[in-house]
Design a protein around this motif. Sequence first.
Motif, mmCIF file in Angstrom:
data_model
loop_
_atom_site.group_PDB
_atom_site.id
_atom_site.type_symbol
_atom_site.label_atom_id
_atom_site.label_comp_id
_atom_site.label_asym_id
_atom_site.label_seq_id
_atom_site.Cartn_x
_atom_site.Cartn_y
_atom_site.Cartn_z
ATOM 1 N N GLU A 1 72.684 -40.422 -35.194
ATOM 2 C CA GLU A 1 73.305 -40.357 -33.867
ATOM 3 C C GLU A 1 74.713 -40.950 -33.885
ATOM 4 O O GLU A 1 75.602 -40.467 -33.187
ATOM 5 N N TRP A 2 74.902 -41.996 -34.697
ATOM 6 C CA TRP A 2 76.256 -42.545 -34.825
ATOM 7 C C TRP A 2 77.180 -41.505 -35.463
ATOM 8 O O TRP A 2 78.311 -41.291 -35.005
ATOM 9 N N ALA A 3 76.725 -40.849 -36.530
ATOM 10 C CA ALA A 3 77.549 -39.856 -37.218
ATOM 11 C C ALA A 3 77.919 -38.701 -36.309
ATOM 12 O O ALA A 3 79.008 -38.130 -36.414
ATOM 13 N N ALA A 4 77.021 -38.365 -35.388
ATOM 14 C CA ALA A 4 77.272 -37.264 -34.456
ATOM 15 C C ALA A 4 78.059 -37.711 -33.231
ATOM 16 O O ALA A 4 78.279 -36.919 -32.309
ATOM 17 N N ASN A 5 78.480 -38.987 -33.217
ATOM 18 C CA ASN A 5 79.260 -39.565 -32.119
ATOM 19 C C ASN A 5 78.480 -39.654 -30.813
ATOM 20 O O ASN A 5 79.057 -39.625 -29.728
ATOM 21 N N ARG A 6 77.165 -39.739 -30.936
ATOM 22 C CA ARG A 6 76.350 -39.934 -29.736
ATOM 23 C C ARG A 6 75.956 -41.401 -29.555
ATOM 24 O O ARG A 6 75.355 -41.760 -28.557
ATOM 25 N N LEU A 7 76.294 -42.229 -30.537
ATOM 26 C CA LEU A 7 76.159 -43.678 -30.422
ATOM 27 C C LEU A 7 77.477 -44.313 -30.845
ATOM 28 O O LEU A 7 78.085 -43.887 -31.836
ATOM 29 N N SER A 8 77.910 -45.328 -30.106
ATOM 30 C CA SER A 8 79.111 -46.058 -30.501
ATOM 31 C C SER A 8 78.776 -47.022 -31.636
ATOM 32 O O SER A 8 77.607 -47.257 -31.948
ATOM 33 N N GLY A 33 83.520 -34.100 -41.269
ATOM 34 C CA GLY A 33 82.499 -33.879 -40.248
ATOM 35 C C GLY A 33 82.491 -34.977 -39.205
ATOM 36 O O GLY A 33 82.324 -34.707 -38.002
ATOM 37 N N ILE A 34 82.674 -36.223 -39.637
ATOM 38 C CA ILE A 34 82.717 -37.350 -38.708
ATOM 39 C C ILE A 34 83.906 -37.215 -37.762
ATOM 40 O O ILE A 34 83.797 -37.407 -36.549
ATOM 41 N N LEU A 35 85.071 -36.874 -38.330
ATOM 42 C CA LEU A 35 86.262 -36.722 -37.500
ATOM 43 C C LEU A 35 86.088 -35.585 -36.501
ATOM 44 O O LEU A 35 86.481 -35.705 -35.323
ATOM 45 N N SER A 36 85.499 -34.498 -36.951
ATOM 46 C CA SER A 36 85.275 -33.367 -36.057
ATOM 47 C C SER A 36 84.364 -33.756 -34.895
ATOM 48 O O SER A 36 84.609 -33.381 -33.741
ATOM 49 N N ALA A 37 83.318 -34.524 -35.191
ATOM 50 C CA ALA A 37 82.400 -34.967 -34.135
ATOM 51 C C ALA A 37 83.097 -35.856 -33.124
ATOM 52 O O ALA A 37 82.683 -35.933 -31.957
ATOM 53 N N ARG A 38 84.170 -36.525 -33.540
ATOM 54 C CA ARG A 38 84.897 -37.421 -32.651
ATOM 55 C C ARG A 38 86.129 -36.775 -32.026
ATOM 56 O O ARG A 38 86.949 -37.451 -31.396
#
Length: 364
Positions: free
Chosen positions: A66-73, A312-317
């Motif tokens: 969930e953190w990687a998908a930017n759904r958790l800070s 992928g992380i940057l894209s999610a953010r």
Amino acid sequence: MTTTTPHRSHGDEAIQQRVDELWEAVLATDEYSATDVVLRALKEGVAPEGVLLDVIAKVQGRVGEEWAANRLSVAQEHAATAINERVVAALGLHSATRGVPTRGRITVACPDGEWHALPARLLAEVLKLRGWHVDYLGAQVPAPHLIAHLHRTDADAIALSSSIATRLPTAHAAITACQAVGVPVLVGGAAFGTDGRYARLLGADAWAPDARAAADRLARRPLSRPQPDHQQIDDLPHLADQEYTMVARNRSALVRTVFSGLEDAFPAMRSYSDLQREHTAEDLSHIVEFLATALYMGDEDLFTGFLTWTAGILSARGVPEQSLPPALDILARELKDFPRATRIIERGTHALTLVHRTTAGTPV
């Protein structure tokens, strides 16, 4: 003797229900409800090892996803991890036995710089349940401190856990130091690769993909003790070119140079907020650190894998991944006299191009 903890059969559906309940409690930062979930699972007949690995570990895995998908800070991820750590402690106290351990003595620790301690803690608790005397040292243990502990305790083996690949050089130092004093080393965690390739490269005595497999491996037969004069000669001969040492020592300067040049190479950065600029500097530091680790291990895939994950992380953010190739170009120019480093950077740039074409729907 069996290598698994006997327990009453419990259906996957019931386990999943406890996973969902613990997830909700962790998400709400409700330590008391989280503890109640795992203690209820015990009362319902789920073995303590099952609660640790099939409930708590699964929830922690979801925290990372969930953190990687930017759904958790980051703050939420830290809070969730802290609750899971306290839940593990509560379960350990509830399941503790007063009997003398029936097996040998194992030290469980993370190498210097590795702060992800929960996987190691889970292993320590599983080994206690299996009858081992466990010395759990936690996160970020420098090799000299580890050796001092081993001299005092006469451990049968040490289990080292590491989640971040950039800790492989310090893990290597710990492995070599432990073997030099005659203590065999079992390693595990994402840092060592999904197939254990880096465990083998660094000369570990054994590798396991997870806590259950590690406990099973230790139960099958003792790890052979290395000879006191054990040495790993030329185990990483590519380090003779000093590229790793130069990149690692000059990381801060490289980050400053790339950061400064990126404002011209990537004009969108000029409008970044202070927080965005801070995150950019952190990302650049990670890139250089992974490059250094790839040089240490002699493995280009380690760097390219990190870059595609970062994209992928940057894209999610919502951060344009197009900022990565210009940063790599500047870094390559700074390291133009380092043939292995420039080759690794070229491979990374090519990997990012393939990722961009795939996400854009362009034929590769």
